[in-house]
Design an enzyme around this catalytic site. Structure first.
Site, mmCIF file in Angstrom:
data_model
loop_
_atom_site.group_PDB
_atom_site.id
_atom_site.type_symbol
_atom_site.label_atom_id
_atom_site.label_comp_id
_atom_site.label_asym_id
_atom_site.label_seq_id
_atom_site.Cartn_x
_atom_site.Cartn_y
_atom_site.Cartn_z
ATOM 1 N N ARG A 1 1.392 -1.233 0.062
ATOM 2 C CA ARG A 1 0.057 -0.326 0.517
ATOM 3 C C ARG A 1 0.749 1.187 0.194
ATOM 4 O O ARG A 1 2.096 1.439 0.594
ATOM 5 C CB ARG A 1 -0.989 0.381 1.060
ATOM 6 C CG ARG A 1 -0.797 -0.268 2.653
ATOM 7 C CD ARG A 1 -0.246 1.527 3.190
ATOM 8 N NE ARG A 1 0.486 1.853 4.244
ATOM 9 C CZ ARG A 1 1.577 2.447 4.581
ATOM 10 N NH1 ARG A 1 2.679 2.547 3.606
ATOM 11 N NH2 ARG A 1 2.403 2.808 6.127
ATOM 12 N N LYS B 1 0.751 5.065 1.111
ATOM 13 C CA LYS B 1 -0.171 6.170 2.285
ATOM 14 C C LYS B 1 -0.725 7.539 0.644
ATOM 15 O O LYS B 1 0.339 7.680 0.094
ATOM 16 C CB LYS B 1 0.820 6.817 2.703
ATOM 17 C CG LYS B 1 0.876 6.272 4.674
ATOM 18 C CD LYS B 1 2.272 6.836 5.625
ATOM 19 C CE LYS B 1 2.141 6.391 6.693
ATOM 20 N NZ LYS B 1 0.852 6.286 7.194
ATOM 21 N N SER C 1 -2.238 11.882 4.526
ATOM 22 C CA SER C 1 -1.843 10.879 5.829
ATOM 23 C C SER C 1 -0.567 11.124 5.708
ATOM 24 O O SER C 1 0.273 11.610 7.089
ATOM 25 C CB SER C 1 -2.187 9.677 5.069
ATOM 26 O OG SER C 1 -1.804 8.545 5.907
ATOM 27 N N ARG D 1 3.227 -5.606 2.921
ATOM 28 C CA ARG D 1 3.003 -7.149 4.153
ATOM 29 C C ARG D 1 3.080 -8.124 3.537
ATOM 30 O O ARG D 1 2.277 -8.812 3.180
ATOM 31 C CB ARG D 1 1.836 -6.578 4.891
ATOM 32 C CG ARG D 1 1.848 -7.801 5.376
ATOM 33 C CD ARG D 1 0.309 -7.927 6.687
ATOM 34 N NE ARG D 1 0.081 -6.531 7.239
ATOM 35 C CZ ARG D 1 -1.122 -5.617 6.918
ATOM 36 N NH1 ARG D 1 -2.574 -6.158 6.813
ATOM 37 N NH2 ARG D 1 -1.051 -4.276 7.594
ATOM 38 N N LYS E 1 4.914 -7.145 21.398
ATOM 39 C CA LYS E 1 4.332 -5.198 22.537
ATOM 40 C C LYS E 1 4.002 -5.591 23.649
ATOM 41 O O LYS E 1 2.746 -7.060 23.590
ATOM 42 C CB LYS E 1 3.550 -4.706 21.358
ATOM 43 C CG LYS E 1 4.189 -3.710 20.117
ATOM 44 C CD LYS E 1 3.788 -2.861 19.026
ATOM 45 C CE LYS E 1 4.654 -1.787 17.912
ATOM 46 N NZ LYS E 1 3.687 -1.258 17.489
ATOM 47 N N GLU F 1 8.874 0.072 4.004
ATOM 48 C CA GLU F 1 8.720 -0.575 5.234
ATOM 49 C C GLU F 1 7.929 -2.153 5.161
ATOM 50 O O GLU F 1 7.066 -1.662 4.008
ATOM 51 C CB GLU F 1 7.265 -0.033 6.294
ATOM 52 C CG GLU F 1 7.590 -0.927 7.660
ATOM 53 C CD GLU F 1 6.021 -0.641 8.358
ATOM 54 O OE1 GLU F 1 6.271 -0.288 10.078
ATOM 55 O OE2 GLU F 1 5.571 0.291 8.308
ATOM 56 N N GLU G 1 -7.248 -6.732 15.890
ATOM 57 C CA GLU G 1 -6.807 -5.854 17.109
ATOM 58 C C GLU G 1 -7.538 -3.952 16.297
ATOM 59 O O GLU G 1 -7.913 -3.107 16.662
ATOM 60 C CB GLU G 1 -5.347 -5.688 17.298
ATOM 61 C CG GLU G 1 -5.173 -5.207 18.256
ATOM 62 C CD GLU G 1 -4.596 -3.896 18.478
ATOM 63 O OE1 GLU G 1 -3.851 -3.313 19.377
ATOM 64 O OE2 GLU G 1 -4.141 -3.823 17.451
#
Length: 251
Positions: A56, A58, A62, A90, A125, A152, A167
């Site tokens: 993806r 941004k 954004s 991802r 986390k 990323e 989540e």
């Protein structure tokens, strides 16, 4: 709107388009490399470590919102310096071990530079989130210059991805109503993360056992070693080469 402002708008639009294109091309570059690695892995190991990928970009809106929050310089160079996740990919794997295999494959490519790595698998986390995050600098060849573009890359298992998706939906729903997520749900999410981690370990063990059984039930090793398979096409090894290798072995 006067003529000067129209020209300024056109120039800004072209610069923004070019800026966004570099990140799109960086994703294309990584996707191509991932596909090559997958094919190589399948041919050599008869196994695909990747279930699927998703990328993806941004939106410009954004990007500028994030720049305002971070307090970065309002320029294209300032955006590039401050925001490293404009482009994101991802990668979803079946097993935890696959995550580190894919990560090492990317790190071993000399023209890719890993700027940052966060291992939330070995160090989850507090809420239970697990994934491996890499910030990778990718070379992108434009028509007039070479750009180094950051993307990323998040690598996780199917179980980790399912948990993260749930989540996100829970937090999104409560944030839309400007409400805090109830403590009971947060506790259950953490328990679910532990269950997902236990499932990953169990599936890894099952996978290892199945591989051993497959190896025992497969065709003879001689048959395997006397041929190669590329793109579903089989090729027998040249008999002359086999005889030469056999002669060398005898010596």
């Amino acid at each position: 709107m006067n003529q000067l402002s129209i020209n300024d708008l056109k120039r800004f639009k072209n610069e923004l388009t070019r800026f966004m294109m570099t990140y799109k091309f960086a994703l294309d570059e990584i996707e191509t490399r991932i596909e090559i690695l997958v094919q190589e892995f399948e041919m050599l190991h008869e196994y695909n470590p990747i279930e699927h990928t998703k990328s993806r970009l941004k939106s410009p809106e954004s990007i500028f919102h994030k720049l305002n929050r971070k307090g970065g310089d309002l320029s294209f160079s300032g955006i590039k310096e401050s925001i490293k996740d404009i482009a994101g990919m991802r990668i979803t794997c079946s097993f935890v071990s696959d995550i580190y295999v894919i990560s090492q494959m990317l790190k071993s490519q000399s023209d890719l530079k890993v700027l940052d790595e966060k291992d939330y698998i070995k160090n989850p986390k507090p809420n239970g989130y697990q994934s491996l995050h890499l910030i990778i600098e990718v070379p992108v060849h434009m028509s007039d210059r070479l750009e180094s573009v950051c993307i990323e890359v998040q690598i996780r298992t199917i179980a980790m991805d399912f948990w993260a998706s749930l989540e996100h939906k829970i937090y999104y729903k409560f944030n839309q109503g400007n409400q805090a997520v109830p403590a009971r749900l947060l506790d259950e999410l953490k328990q679910a993360a532990a269950a997902a981690s236990a499932l990953d370990l169990q599936m890894e063990r099952l996978h290892a056992e199945i591989e051993v059984i497959k190896e025992e039930q497969s065709e003879s090793m001689d048959d395997k070693l006397n041929r190669i398979i590329i793109n579903n096409q089989q090729f027998a090894l040249p008999q002359a080469l086999l005889e030469l290798l056999n002669d060398e072995e005898v010596k």
